[in-house]
Design a protein around this motif. Structure first.
Motif, PDB file in Angstrom:
ATOM      1  N   ASP A   1      -4.974   3.690   4.036  1.00 15.04           N
ATOM      2  CA  ASP A   1      -3.776   3.317   4.794  1.00 15.04           C
ATOM      3  C   ASP A   1      -3.090   4.520   5.425  1.00 15.04           C
ATOM      4  OD1 ASP A   1      -4.118   0.652   4.248  1.00 15.04           O
ATOM      5  OD2 ASP A   1      -2.816   0.653   2.478  1.00 15.04           O
ATOM      6  N   GLN A   2      -3.145   5.678   4.758  1.00  9.71           N
ATOM      7  CA  GLN A   2      -2.481   6.869   5.289  1.00  9.71           C
ATOM      8  C   GLN A   2      -3.385   7.669   6.234  1.00  9.71           C
ATOM      9  OE1 GLN A   2      -2.038   6.065   1.854  1.00  9.71           O
ATOM     10  NE2 GLN A   2      -0.109   5.172   2.576  1.00  9.71           N
ATOM     11  N   ARG A   3      -4.698   7.690   5.964  1.00  7.36           N
ATOM     12  CA  ARG A   3      -5.595   8.573   6.711  1.00  7.36           C
ATOM     13  C   ARG A   3      -6.459   7.848   7.739  1.00  7.36           C
ATOM     14  NH1 ARG A   3      -6.490  13.524   4.848  1.00  7.36           N
ATOM     15  NH2 ARG A   3      -8.662  13.479   5.549  1.00  7.36           N
ATOM     16  N   GLY A   4      -6.431   6.544   7.759  1.00  5.35           N
ATOM     17  CA  GLY A   4      -7.234   5.801   8.714  1.00  5.35           C
ATOM     18  C   GLY A   4      -8.673   5.628   8.232  1.00  5.35           C
ATOM     19  N   PHE A   5      -9.599   5.604   9.185  1.00  2.45           N
ATOM     20  CA  PHE A   5     -11.000   5.363   8.863  1.00  2.45           C
ATOM     21  C   PHE A   5     -11.782   6.672   8.808  1.00  2.45           C
ATOM     22  CE2 PHE A   5      -9.671   1.322  10.691  1.00  2.45           C
ATOM     23  CZ  PHE A   5     -10.259   0.398   9.837  1.00  2.45           C
ATOM     24  N   ALA A   6     -12.768   6.700   7.916  1.00  2.00           N
ATOM     25  CA  ALA A   6     -13.672   7.846   7.815  1.00  2.00           C
ATOM     26  C   ALA A   6     -15.062   7.331   7.466  1.00  2.00           C
ATOM     27  CB  ALA A   6     -13.194   8.827   6.748  1.00  2.00           C
ATOM     28  N   VAL A   7     -16.074   8.117   7.835  1.00  6.92           N
ATOM     29  CA  VAL A   7     -17.444   7.757   7.500  1.00  6.92           C
ATOM     30  C   VAL A   7     -17.629   7.857   5.988  1.00  6.92           C
ATOM     31  CG1 VAL A   7     -19.878   8.328   7.859  1.00  6.92           C
ATOM     32  CG2 VAL A   7     -18.229   8.627   9.728  1.00  6.92           C
ATOM     33  N   ALA A   8     -18.311   6.887   5.427  1.00  6.00           N
ATOM     34  CA  ALA A   8     -18.565   6.911   3.988  1.00  6.00           C
ATOM     35  C   ALA A   8     -19.380   8.141   3.613  1.00  6.00           C
ATOM     36  CB  ALA A   8     -19.305   5.646   3.570  1.00  6.00           C
ATOM     37  N   GLN A   9     -19.110   8.668   2.445  1.00  7.47           N
ATOM     38  CA  GLN A   9     -19.844   9.833   1.960  1.00  7.47           C
ATOM     39  C   GLN A   9     -21.311   9.481   1.718  1.00  7.47           C
ATOM     40  OE1 GLN A   9     -18.894  12.854   1.823  1.00  7.47           O
ATOM     41  NE2 GLN A   9     -16.673  12.787   1.895  1.00  7.47           N
ATOM     42  N   ALA A  10     -22.155  10.489   1.753  1.00  4.19           N
ATOM     43  CA  ALA A  10     -23.580  10.334   1.431  1.00  4.19           C
ATOM     44  C   ALA A  10     -23.917  11.420   0.423  1.00  4.19           C
ATOM     45  CB  ALA A  10     -24.439  10.472   2.685  1.00  4.19           C
TER      46      ALA A  10
END
Length: 247
Positions: free
Chosen positions: A80-89
């Motif tokens: 909610d605070q940082r938005g969207f990010a690519v999932a870790q691998a």
């Protein structure tokens, strides 16, 4: 009624983009998903809306729809605070994936052997022939993804399991393949010219055609675990070369 435009998009285009037709939303999702799987957006990277709008030339509405769908599939994560990010691998995720894939595909191949016949073997022969004639990279000097090789590679692995006769099992294998594709792309530049995937595929193919079930299972497991080993080496190298971030 005024139309709120997105930066960098003409008012007319923004109106169309924000309308978020099912076709536009689906296309945006497919393109963004393909970029995540191919490693264009690296694991852990924050997905900034202005960068996404620039790359995909659509407005915020279809992008949000695509991102929410990808989040539901766990290709991206939302905060909610940082938005969207690519999932870790991570290496642990890959090892879990490889172990699951080996177990599931070993079962599928076993079922295919029990049911074997020309309706399984003939498409497999054709799939291997096409894969063996397709270059791994479009460049001889360095790795550059060859989309045709990727299509033929997927077709070979699908044909390898198709004889199991279970649509549910094959569907699960397809999901695992997609997850493995992402890791393969992240490791491919390191693996290129250090690994002969064609020989690995031929050995698996030969074992299947010769009716050697346990050998086929062993070679397939080694094939997948080699990718995990290369990914670990690539991650270790990236960590060693990255500058320290302090403050």
């Amino acid at each position: 009624m005024s139309i709120k435009t997105e930066p960098g998009i003409l008012p007319g285009l923004a109106a169309v983009a924000d309308a978020s037709s099912p076709t536009l939303a689906r296309q945006t999702y497919e393109r963004l998903r393909a970029d995540v799987l191919a490693g264009h957006w690296q694991p852990g990277r924050k997905l900034l809306m202005h960068e996404l709008r620039e790359r995909y030339q659509v407005g915020a509405s279809p992008l949000r729809e695509a991102l929410n769908r990808l989040a539901s599939e766990e290709w991206v994560v939302h905060n909610d605070q940082r938005g969207f990010a690519v999932a870790q691998a991570t290496q642990a995720q890959l090892e879990d994936l490889v172990n699951t894939r080996v177990a599931v595909e070993s079962m599928a191949i076993g079922q295919a052997f029990d049911r074997r016949g020309p309706e399984w073997e003939e498409p497999l022969v054709l799939a291997f022939h096409r894969l063996s004639r397709t270059p791994r990279s479009i460049s001889d000097d360095a790795y550059a993804e060859n989309p045709e090789w990727e299509r033929q590679h997927r077709a070979f692995h699908r044909a390898l399991l198709a004889g199991c006769g279970s649509a549910l099992l094959l569907g699960f294998c397809e999901q695992l393949y997609d997850q493995a594709y992402r890791f393969r792309q992240l490791a491919a530049r390191v693996a290129y010219k250090r690994r002969n995937e064609q020989d690995e595929h031929r050995a698996i193919f030969d074992a299947v055609m010769q009716g050697e079930l346990e050998q086929a299972r062993t070679l397939l497991a080694e094939h997948y675990r080699r990718t995990a080993s290369i990914f670990a080496h690539e991650r270790d190298g990236a960590s060693a070369s990255a500058p320290d971030e302090k403050g």
